[in-house]
Design a protein around this motif. Structure first.
Motif, PDB file in Angstrom:
ATOM      1  N   MET A   5      14.798  40.174 -12.915  1.00 30.53           N
ATOM      2  CA  MET A   5      15.617  39.025 -12.550  1.00 30.53           C
ATOM      3  C   MET A   5      15.529  38.766 -11.051  1.00 30.53           C
ATOM      4  SD  MET A   5      17.055  37.709 -15.205  1.00 30.53           S
ATOM      5  CE  MET A   5      18.341  36.733 -14.452  1.00 30.53           C
ATOM      6  N   VAL A   6      15.229  37.539 -10.677  1.00 29.75           N
ATOM      7  CA  VAL A   6      15.239  37.105  -9.284  1.00 29.75           C
ATOM      8  C   VAL A   6      15.925  35.758  -9.233  1.00 29.75           C
ATOM      9  CG1 VAL A   6      13.881  36.453  -7.278  1.00 29.75           C
ATOM     10  CG2 VAL A   6      13.111  38.342  -8.717  1.00 29.75           C
ATOM     11  N   ALA A   7      17.054  35.715  -8.533  1.00 37.76           N
ATOM     12  CA  ALA A   7      17.804  34.457  -8.383  1.00 37.76           C
ATOM     13  C   ALA A   7      18.028  33.783  -9.730  1.00 37.76           C
ATOM     14  CB  ALA A   7      17.058  33.518  -7.437  1.00 37.76           C
ATOM     15  N   GLY A   8      18.326  34.624 -10.762  1.00 32.04           N
ATOM     16  CA  GLY A   8      18.628  34.062 -12.069  1.00 32.04           C
ATOM     17  C   GLY A   8      17.420  33.745 -12.905  1.00 32.04           C
ATOM     18  N   LEU A   9      16.222  34.033 -12.377  1.00 32.38           N
ATOM     19  CA  LEU A   9      15.005  33.742 -13.116  1.00 32.38           C
ATOM     20  C   LEU A   9      14.242  35.033 -13.358  1.00 32.38           C
ATOM     21  CD1 LEU A   9      13.888  30.569 -11.166  1.00 32.38           C
ATOM     22  CD2 LEU A   9      14.844  30.635 -13.459  1.00 32.38           C
ATOM     23  N   VAL A  11      10.966  37.395 -13.393  1.00 32.58           N
ATOM     24  CA  VAL A  11       9.701  37.567 -12.706  1.00 32.58           C
ATOM     25  C   VAL A  11       9.062  38.854 -13.197  1.00 32.58           C
ATOM     26  CG1 VAL A  11       8.566  37.852 -10.487  1.00 32.58           C
ATOM     27  CG2 VAL A  11      10.602  36.418 -10.662  1.00 32.58           C
ATOM     28  N   GLY A  12       7.768  38.865 -13.405  1.00 36.98           N
ATOM     29  CA  GLY A  12       7.109  40.127 -13.678  1.00 36.98           C
ATOM     30  C   GLY A  12       6.210  40.107 -14.889  1.00 36.98           C
ATOM     31  N   SER A  13       6.345  39.130 -15.768  1.00 34.50           N
ATOM     32  CA  SER A  13       5.435  39.055 -16.903  1.00 34.50           C
ATOM     33  C   SER A  13       5.203  37.599 -17.250  1.00 34.50           C
ATOM     34  CB  SER A  13       6.010  39.790 -18.116  1.00 34.50           C
ATOM     35  OG  SER A  13       7.187  39.171 -18.562  1.00 34.50           O
ATOM     36  N   VAL A  14       4.028  37.303 -17.784  1.00 34.89           N
ATOM     37  CA  VAL A  14       3.647  35.925 -18.052  1.00 34.89           C
ATOM     38  C   VAL A  14       3.142  35.815 -19.477  1.00 34.89           C
ATOM     39  CG1 VAL A  14       2.146  34.036 -17.347  1.00 34.89           C
ATOM     40  CG2 VAL A  14       2.992  35.651 -15.645  1.00 34.89           C
ATOM     41  N   ASN A  15       3.633  34.851 -20.204  1.00 42.65           N
ATOM     42  CA  ASN A  15       3.122  34.610 -21.544  1.00 42.65           C
ATOM     43  C   ASN A  15       1.674  34.147 -21.459  1.00 42.65           C
ATOM     44  OD1 ASN A  15       5.491  35.281 -22.823  1.00 42.65           O
ATOM     45  ND2 ASN A  15       6.298  33.192 -22.767  1.00 42.65           N
ATOM     46  N   ALA A  16       0.947  34.323 -22.502  1.00 39.03           N
ATOM     47  CA  ALA A  16      -0.459  33.939 -22.524  1.00 39.03           C
ATOM     48  C   ALA A  16      -0.609  32.458 -22.196  1.00 39.03           C
ATOM     49  CB  ALA A  16      -1.055  34.250 -23.887  1.00 39.03           C
ATOM     50  N   LYS A  17      -1.529  32.215 -21.271  1.00 38.18           N
ATOM     51  CA  LYS A  17      -1.898  30.855 -20.903  1.00 38.18           C
ATOM     52  C   LYS A  17      -0.691  29.992 -20.528  1.00 38.18           C
ATOM     53  CE  LYS A  17      -6.334  31.168 -21.195  1.00 38.18           C
ATOM     54  NZ  LYS A  17      -7.168  31.065 -19.974  1.00 38.18           N
ATOM     55  N   GLU A  18       0.202  30.538 -19.766  1.00 39.85           N
ATOM     56  CA  GLU A  18       1.313  29.731 -19.271  1.00 39.85           C
ATOM     57  C   GLU A  18       0.783  28.781 -18.200  1.00 39.85           C
ATOM     58  OE1 GLU A  18       5.912  30.194 -17.711  1.00 39.85           O
ATOM     59  OE2 GLU A  18       4.755  31.945 -18.319  1.00 39.85           O
ATOM     60  N   THR A  19       1.217  27.544 -18.251  1.00 36.37           N
ATOM     61  CA  THR A  19       0.725  26.534 -17.315  1.00 36.37           C
ATOM     62  C   THR A  19       1.457  26.627 -15.986  1.00 36.37           C
ATOM     63  OG1 THR A  19       0.141  25.023 -19.109  1.00 36.37           O
ATOM     64  CG2 THR A  19       0.428  24.062 -16.913  1.00 36.37           C
ATOM     65  N   VAL A  20       0.701  26.528 -14.891  1.00 38.71           N
ATOM     66  CA  VAL A  20       1.282  26.517 -13.550  1.00 38.71           C
ATOM     67  C   VAL A  20       0.580  25.423 -12.752  1.00 38.71           C
ATOM     68  CG1 VAL A  20      -0.326  28.313 -12.762  1.00 38.71           C
ATOM     69  CG2 VAL A  20       1.790  27.884 -11.482  1.00 38.71           C
ATOM     70  N   THR A  95      11.952  36.587  -0.561  1.00 42.34           N
ATOM     71  CA  THR A  95      12.275  37.971  -0.210  1.00 42.34           C
ATOM     72  C   THR A  95      12.327  38.879  -1.435  1.00 42.34           C
ATOM     73  OG1 THR A  95      13.540  37.151   1.685  1.00 42.34           O
ATOM     74  CG2 THR A  95      13.881  39.452   1.025  1.00 42.34           C
ATOM     75  N   GLU A  96      13.109  38.499  -2.437  1.00 41.05           N
ATOM     76  CA  GLU A  96      13.230  39.329  -3.640  1.00 41.05           C
ATOM     77  C   GLU A  96      11.975  39.273  -4.485  1.00 41.05           C
ATOM     78  OE1 GLU A  96      16.994  39.422  -5.853  1.00 41.05           O
ATOM     79  OE2 GLU A  96      17.769  38.030  -4.350  1.00 41.05           O
ATOM     80  N   VAL A  97      11.317  38.133  -4.499  1.00 38.83           N
ATOM     81  CA  VAL A  97      10.062  38.009  -5.233  1.00 38.83           C
ATOM     82  C   VAL A  97       9.065  39.042  -4.715  1.00 38.83           C
ATOM     83  CG1 VAL A  97       8.041  36.534  -5.593  1.00 38.83           C
ATOM     84  CG2 VAL A  97      10.335  35.582  -5.863  1.00 38.83           C
ATOM     85  N   ILE A  98       8.972  39.160  -3.400  1.00 37.72           N
ATOM     86  CA  ILE A  98       8.020  40.090  -2.788  1.00 37.72           C
ATOM     87  C   ILE A  98       8.418  41.536  -3.073  1.00 37.72           C
ATOM     88  CG2 ILE A  98       7.118  40.915  -0.573  1.00 37.72           C
ATOM     89  CD1 ILE A  98       7.464  37.939   0.382  1.00 37.72           C
ATOM     90  N   VAL A  99       9.710  41.827  -3.016  1.00 32.82           N
ATOM     91  CA  VAL A  99      10.193  43.183  -3.324  1.00 32.82           C
ATOM     92  C   VAL A  99       9.757  43.598  -4.718  1.00 32.82           C
ATOM     93  CG1 VAL A  99      12.263  44.554  -3.797  1.00 32.82           C
ATOM     94  CG2 VAL A  99      12.135  43.146  -1.726  1.00 32.82           C
ATOM     95  N   ASN A 100       9.754  42.650  -5.648  1.00 28.29           N
ATOM     96  CA  ASN A 100       9.419  42.935  -7.041  1.00 28.29           C
ATOM     97  C   ASN A 100       7.954  42.685  -7.371  1.00 28.29           C
ATOM     98  OD1 ASN A 100      12.086  43.571  -8.566  1.00 28.29           O
ATOM     99  ND2 ASN A 100      12.602  41.849  -7.222  1.00 28.29           N
ATOM    100  N   SER A 101       7.137  42.437  -6.351  1.00 24.84           N
ATOM    101  CA  SER A 101       5.710  42.207  -6.567  1.00 24.84           C
ATOM    102  C   SER A 101       4.903  43.140  -5.670  1.00 24.84           C
ATOM    103  CB  SER A 101       5.326  40.755  -6.270  1.00 24.84           C
ATOM    104  OG  SER A 101       3.917  40.593  -6.301  1.00 24.84           O
ATOM    105  N   PRO A 102       4.459  44.270  -6.180  1.00 18.10           N
ATOM    106  CA  PRO A 102       3.635  45.178  -5.386  1.00 18.10           C
ATOM    107  C   PRO A 102       2.382  44.508  -4.817  1.00 18.10           C
ATOM    108  CG  PRO A 102       4.374  46.268  -7.391  1.00 18.10           C
ATOM    109  CD  PRO A 102       4.748  44.819  -7.519  1.00 18.10           C
TER     110      PRO A 102
END
Length: 416
Positions: A5-9, A11-20, A95-102
């Protein structure tokens, strides 16, 4: 979907072929950008929708789209524009995104701290540096050798006064008094005026971005040599370069020296009429400093994104060494990651292309103010500097009036 969880969202896993969605502007880096999108798709199981727009349209379209909630998940940013976007709430606090992304943490730890800090706003990391720029003095080697001048021999210690003296020596006029060869090109632009300001120990704004400092008498004194060279005919006039640009005149052998960003190297590589080379920018003898302006481009996540997982996954792939290397190998931009820059400078277009590479040791990110858009600042700056360079006003008067114009915009935007 599971993740952190980061700011209520999540982060850390992505469904197959998620669009960005990823927005940038179309430049000489288009090939690298498309290759990066393909790399991300292959390595993160993403469907990357890369939208490239002309630079002029990009800066009009982007803030409107973000405000309307139709903007991209990830978008490219230039350093002078960063403060205004961050202050307007158009950049996510990472900030939190980076903490949770090695992967992002490892990338930032490997960069020059100056580059990392340049995308911080009010103590928060709100962008990820991606590419950098640098500059040097490019010169007509054929002209220089004919005059018996060896710039490489004085490169370590030469000053702007030395450059001015050499430029005067290399300016040639015919029997009618018309200039046939100019010693140096003086543009009403940030390069090399920003370099001169910074190496002289001054700055354009204070640390808050609320106060313009261009009315400092010391800045007028530091920039006066540019006016002296222009008004004495060492440089082609603005009227002349309106007909034929400074680059065109240099490439046709009519200008002996020109301050150039590294992005000009591919253009100069087309020169066939003479040999050219480059040396590092002059040093300030009083401060002992050299600086080169650097538009550090970065990645921003739209705070309104509904695809944070995918946005983070894309960003993680774009900073990977293999992805960063695509910039260098296509010679389209210098990666922020030092370990993969070699390919960019692996060229034989000039004997001393490393003058640009050496300049990376003293880059000065183009930091301005959150209270004035870069495009507006650039126009005011060019108009004001032009008045001082051409002698329409004294340099001190031109900078005082320029400071007042910029201050008026800043005060208006602060009040709004």
């Amino acid at each position: 979907m599971c993740g952190t969880m980061v700011a209520g969202l999540m982060v850390g896993s992505v469904n197959a072929k998620e669009t960005v969605t990823w927005w940038s502007w179309s430049t000489e880096a288009t090939t690298a950008l498309n290759a990066q999108a393909e790399y991300a798709e292959a390595n993160a199981d993403l469907d990357v929708e890369l939208e490239l727009t002309s630079s002029a349209d990009y800066w009009v379209k982007l803030p409107v789209a973000i405000a309307a909630g139709t903007g991209p998940d990830v978008y490219q940013m230039t350093r002078p524009d960063f403060e205004s976007y961050a202050a307007a709430g158009n950049a996510m606090d990472l900030t939190e995104v980076i903490v949770n992304s090695p992967l992002l943490q490892e990338y930032l730890d490997s960069l020059d701290p100056v580059l990392v800090e340049t995308y911080q706003f009010e103590g928060k990391q709100m962008g990820i540096p991606l590419t950098i720029e640098c500059s040097a003095i490019v010169y007509n080697k054929t002209i220089m050798e004919a005059a018996g001048i060896d710039l490489e021999a004085i490169e370590d210690t030469w000053t702007w006064a030395d450059l001015q003296e050499i430029a005067e020596q290399l300016t040639v006029k015919d029997e009618k008094g018309e200039t046939t060869q100019y010693g140096f090109y003086v543009p009403a632009d940030r390069l090399p005026s920003w370099e001169i300001i910074w190496t002289s120990g001054y700055d354009i704004f204070d640390e808050t971005g609320e106060n313009c400092l261009l009315d400092d008498p010391g800045i007028a004194e530091a920039l006066q040599p540019l006016a002296d060279m222009y008004q004495s005919g060492v440089s082609p006039s603005i009227d002349v370069t309106t007909i034929s640009s400074g680059d065109d005149m240099f490439m046709s052998g009519k200008i002996a020296m020109i301050a150039a960003g590294v992005w000009k190297v591919p253009t100069y590589s087309r020169i066939t009429g003479f040999e050219w080379d480059s040396v590092e920018l002059p040093v300030n003898p009083e401060t002992g400093e050299r600086y080169c302006s650097s538009n550090v481009c970065g990645l921003i996540i739209n705070p309104k994104t509904e695809n944070l997982d995918a946005a983070v996954a894309l960003m993680e792939q774009l900073v990977q060494p293999e992805s960063q290397k695509l910039y260098a190998d296509s010679n389209s931009a210098i990666p922020a990651l030092e370990e993969v820059r070699e390919g960019y400078f692996d060229t034989e277009v000039a004997d001393r292309i490393e003058a640009f590479e050496d300049a990376l040791d003293y880059v000065h990110p183009n930091v301005l103010s959150q209270y004035i858009p870069y495009q507006q600042f650039s126009q005011l700056y060019a108009d004001g500097l032009k008045q001082g360079i051409t002698g329409e006003k004294t340099m001190a008067e031109a900078l005082q009036d320029l400071d007042a114009s910029i201050t008026a915009v800043v005060e208006e935007n602060k009040a709004g």
